[in-house]
Design a protein around this motif. Structure first.
Motif, PDB file in Angstrom:
ATOM      1  N   ASP A  79       0.811  -1.104  -0.086  1.00 41.81           N
ATOM      2  CA  ASP A  79      -0.127  -0.042  -0.094  1.00 41.81           C
ATOM      3  C   ASP A  79       0.901   1.172  -0.042  1.00 41.81           C
ATOM      4  O   ASP A  79       1.626   1.558   0.987  1.00 41.81           O
ATOM      5  CB  ASP A  79      -0.691   0.087   1.354  1.00 41.81           C
ATOM      6  N   ASP A  80       0.911   2.066  -1.068  1.00 43.58           N
ATOM      7  CA  ASP A  80       2.020   3.250  -1.272  1.00 43.58           C
ATOM      8  C   ASP A  80       1.377   4.298  -0.454  1.00 43.58           C
ATOM      9  O   ASP A  80       2.128   5.314  -0.570  1.00 43.58           O
ATOM     10  CB  ASP A  80       1.989   3.558  -2.692  1.00 43.58           C
ATOM     11  N   SER A  81       0.265   4.363  -0.099  1.00 42.70           N
ATOM     12  CA  SER A  81      -0.556   5.327   0.686  1.00 42.70           C
ATOM     13  C   SER A  81       0.213   5.613   2.101  1.00 42.70           C
ATOM     14  O   SER A  81      -0.140   6.923   2.530  1.00 42.70           O
ATOM     15  CB  SER A  81      -1.922   5.405   0.505  1.00 42.70           C
ATOM     16  N   VAL A  82       1.031   4.629   2.857  1.00 46.53           N
ATOM     17  CA  VAL A  82       1.272   5.107   3.946  1.00 46.53           C
ATOM     18  C   VAL A  82       2.865   4.616   4.042  1.00 46.53           C
ATOM     19  O   VAL A  82       3.428   3.846   3.279  1.00 46.53           O
ATOM     20  CB  VAL A  82       0.661   4.217   5.206  1.00 46.53           C
ATOM     21  N   THR A  83       3.573   5.106   4.869  1.00 45.08           N
ATOM     22  CA  THR A  83       4.954   4.576   4.803  1.00 45.08           C
ATOM     23  C   THR A  83       5.377   3.637   6.103  1.00 45.08           C
ATOM     24  O   THR A  83       4.431   3.242   6.982  1.00 45.08           O
ATOM     25  CB  THR A  83       5.952   6.038   5.348  1.00 45.08           C
ATOM     26  N   THR A  84       6.403   3.066   6.001  1.00 47.18           N
ATOM     27  CA  THR A  84       6.796   2.095   7.121  1.00 47.18           C
ATOM     28  C   THR A  84       6.675   2.600   8.568  1.00 47.18           C
ATOM     29  O   THR A  84       6.345   1.857   9.438  1.00 47.18           O
ATOM     30  CB  THR A  84       8.227   1.334   6.894  1.00 47.18           C
ATOM     31  N   LEU A  85       7.289   3.822   8.646  1.00 47.12           N
ATOM     32  CA  LEU A  85       7.410   4.531  10.100  1.00 47.12           C
ATOM     33  C   LEU A  85       6.002   4.776  10.596  1.00 47.12           C
ATOM     34  O   LEU A  85       5.736   4.366  11.751  1.00 47.12           O
ATOM     35  CB  LEU A  85       8.120   5.595  10.001  1.00 47.12           C
ATOM     36  N   GLU A  86       4.980   4.941   9.595  1.00 45.13           N
ATOM     37  CA  GLU A  86       3.621   5.292  10.201  1.00 45.13           C
ATOM     38  C   GLU A  86       2.945   4.021  10.671  1.00 45.13           C
ATOM     39  O   GLU A  86       2.383   3.982  11.824  1.00 45.13           O
ATOM     40  CB  GLU A  86       2.901   5.753   9.295  1.00 45.13           C
ATOM     41  N   LEU A  87       2.902   3.003   9.861  1.00 40.07           N
ATOM     42  CA  LEU A  87       2.557   1.682  10.314  1.00 40.07           C
ATOM     43  C   LEU A  87       3.098   1.117  11.678  1.00 40.07           C
ATOM     44  O   LEU A  87       2.449   0.594  12.310  1.00 40.07           O
ATOM     45  CB  LEU A  87       2.761   0.498   9.061  1.00 40.07           C
ATOM     46  N   LYS A  89       4.679   2.955  13.871  1.00 42.36           N
ATOM     47  CA  LYS A  89       4.215   3.563  15.277  1.00 42.36           C
ATOM     48  C   LYS A  89       2.683   3.057  15.649  1.00 42.36           C
ATOM     49  O   LYS A  89       2.637   3.155  16.606  1.00 42.36           O
ATOM     50  CB  LYS A  89       4.273   4.995  14.801  1.00 42.36           C
ATOM     51  N   ARG A  90       1.887   2.851  14.595  1.00 44.95           N
ATOM     52  CA  ARG A  90       0.595   2.407  14.998  1.00 44.95           C
ATOM     53  C   ARG A  90       0.369   1.044  15.544  1.00 44.95           C
ATOM     54  O   ARG A  90      -0.033   0.782  16.344  1.00 44.95           O
ATOM     55  CB  ARG A  90      -0.424   2.381  13.634  1.00 44.95           C
ATOM     56  N   GLU A  91       1.371   0.067  14.886  1.00 44.46           N
ATOM     57  CA  GLU A  91       1.489  -1.203  15.417  1.00 44.46           C
ATOM     58  C   GLU A  91       2.064  -1.282  16.906  1.00 44.46           C
ATOM     59  O   GLU A  91       1.641  -2.019  17.547  1.00 44.46           O
ATOM     60  CB  GLU A  91       2.262  -1.886  14.509  1.00 44.46           C
ATOM     61  N   VAL A  92       3.093  -0.549  17.055  1.00 42.18           N
ATOM     62  CA  VAL A  92       4.058  -0.702  18.386  1.00 42.18           C
ATOM     63  C   VAL A  92       3.216   0.108  19.404  1.00 42.18           C
ATOM     64  O   VAL A  92       3.047  -0.406  20.505  1.00 42.18           O
ATOM     65  CB  VAL A  92       5.165  -0.226  18.263  1.00 42.18           C
ATOM     66  N   PHE A  93       2.712   1.275  19.342  1.00 41.90           N
ATOM     67  CA  PHE A  93       2.174   2.222  20.392  1.00 41.90           C
ATOM     68  C   PHE A  93       0.477   1.976  20.575  1.00 41.90           C
ATOM     69  O   PHE A  93      -0.090   3.142  20.382  1.00 41.90           O
ATOM     70  CB  PHE A  93       2.680   3.549  20.295  1.00 41.90           C
ATOM     71  N   CYS A  94       0.217   0.910  20.829  1.00 39.67           N
ATOM     72  CA  CYS A  94      -1.294   0.835  20.951  1.00 39.67           C
ATOM     73  C   CYS A  94      -1.408   0.075  22.422  1.00 39.67           C
ATOM     74  O   CYS A  94      -0.489  -0.760  22.734  1.00 39.67           O
ATOM     75  CB  CYS A  94      -2.025   0.163  20.054  1.00 39.67           C
ATOM     76  N   LYS A  95      -2.659  -0.343  22.743  1.00 42.08           N
ATOM     77  CA  LYS A  95      -2.910  -0.723  24.194  1.00 42.08           C
ATOM     78  C   LYS A  95      -2.611  -2.401  24.049  1.00 42.08           C
ATOM     79  O   LYS A  95      -2.063  -3.107  24.709  1.00 42.08           O
ATOM     80  CB  LYS A  95      -4.211  -0.448  24.466  1.00 42.08           C
ATOM     81  N   ARG A  96      -2.935  -2.830  22.669  1.00 40.09           N
ATOM     82  CA  ARG A  96      -3.038  -4.350  22.582  1.00 40.09           C
ATOM     83  C   ARG A  96      -1.653  -4.874  22.332  1.00 40.09           C
ATOM     84  O   ARG A  96      -1.140  -5.710  22.970  1.00 40.09           O
ATOM     85  CB  ARG A  96      -3.716  -4.480  21.083  1.00 40.09           C
ATOM     86  N   THR A  97      -0.462  -3.947  22.054  1.00 36.20           N
ATOM     87  CA  THR A  97       0.730  -4.350  21.827  1.00 36.20           C
ATOM     88  C   THR A  97       1.481  -4.388  23.344  1.00 36.20           C
ATOM     89  O   THR A  97       2.217  -5.355  23.467  1.00 36.20           O
ATOM     90  CB  THR A  97       1.491  -3.285  20.991  1.00 36.20           C
TER      91      THR A  97
END
Length: 137
Positions: A79-87, A89-97
Motif C-alpha cells: 500500500d503506497d499511501s502509508v509509510t513504514t514508519l507510520e505503520l 508507530k501504529r502497530e507498536v504504540f497501542c494498548k494491544r501491543t
C-alpha cells in the motif's frame, strides 16, 4: 506474518538467548576463576541467572520489534499511501501491543524456568540411573 507467529519466534529467540547466556557466563566464570582459591571473586549463580534473564527479555523484545518492522515494511510496499514508519508507530504504540509484550515476557519466563527445571531433573536422574549418587552412606 500474524501476531502469533511473531510471539512464537520471539519467545524461542529469548529462551535460547537465556540458555546460551547462562551457559556462556558460567563457562567464562569457571575458566577465569578456576585457579583462584578465594571464592569471593567468583560471580554468584543468582547474578548469572538475573543477567541472563535480562538479556533474554531484551532479545525477545528486540526480535519482536524487528519482526514487526519487517511486517510493516511489507505492508507499506503493498500500500503506497502509508509509510513504514507510520505503520510501525501504529502497530507498536497501542494498548494491544503493550498487553502482548507483557504476555510475551511472562511466557518467556515460564518457558525458561520450566526448561531449567526439566533440564536439572534430567541431569539429576541420569546420575541416579548411572549409580553415581549413593543414597546409603
Amino acid at each position: 506474518m500474524n501476531n502469533e507467529e511473531k510471539l512464537e519466534k520471539s519467545t524461542v529467540v529469548g529462551s535460547l538467548t537465556l540458555f546460551v547466556s547462562c551457559y556462556g557466563i558460567n563457562i567464562y566464570e569457571v575458566a577465569t576463576h578456576d585457579d583462584y582459591t578465594n571464592y569471593q571473586d567468583k560471580l554468584p549463580f543468582e547474578s548469572i541467572i538475573v543477567t541472563s534473564i535480562v538479556t533474554g527479555i531484551i532479545m525477545t523484545i528486540v526480535t519482536w520489534l524487528v519482526l514487526t518492522l519487517y511486517d510493516c515494511h511489507k505492508k507499506a510496499k503493498e500500500d503506497d499511501s502509508v509509510t513504514t514508519l507510520e505503520l510501525f508507530k501504529r502497530e507498536v504504540f497501542c494498548k494491544r501491543t503493550f498487553i502482548g509484550l507483557i504476555i510475551l515476557i511472562i511466557v518467556s519466563f515460564l518457558v525458561v524456568f520450566l526448561g531449567i527445571i526439566f533440564f536439572s531433573l534430567i541431569v539429576f536422574y541420569i546420575f541416579i540411573l548411572k549409580g553415581k549418587i549413593n543414597w546409603r552412606k
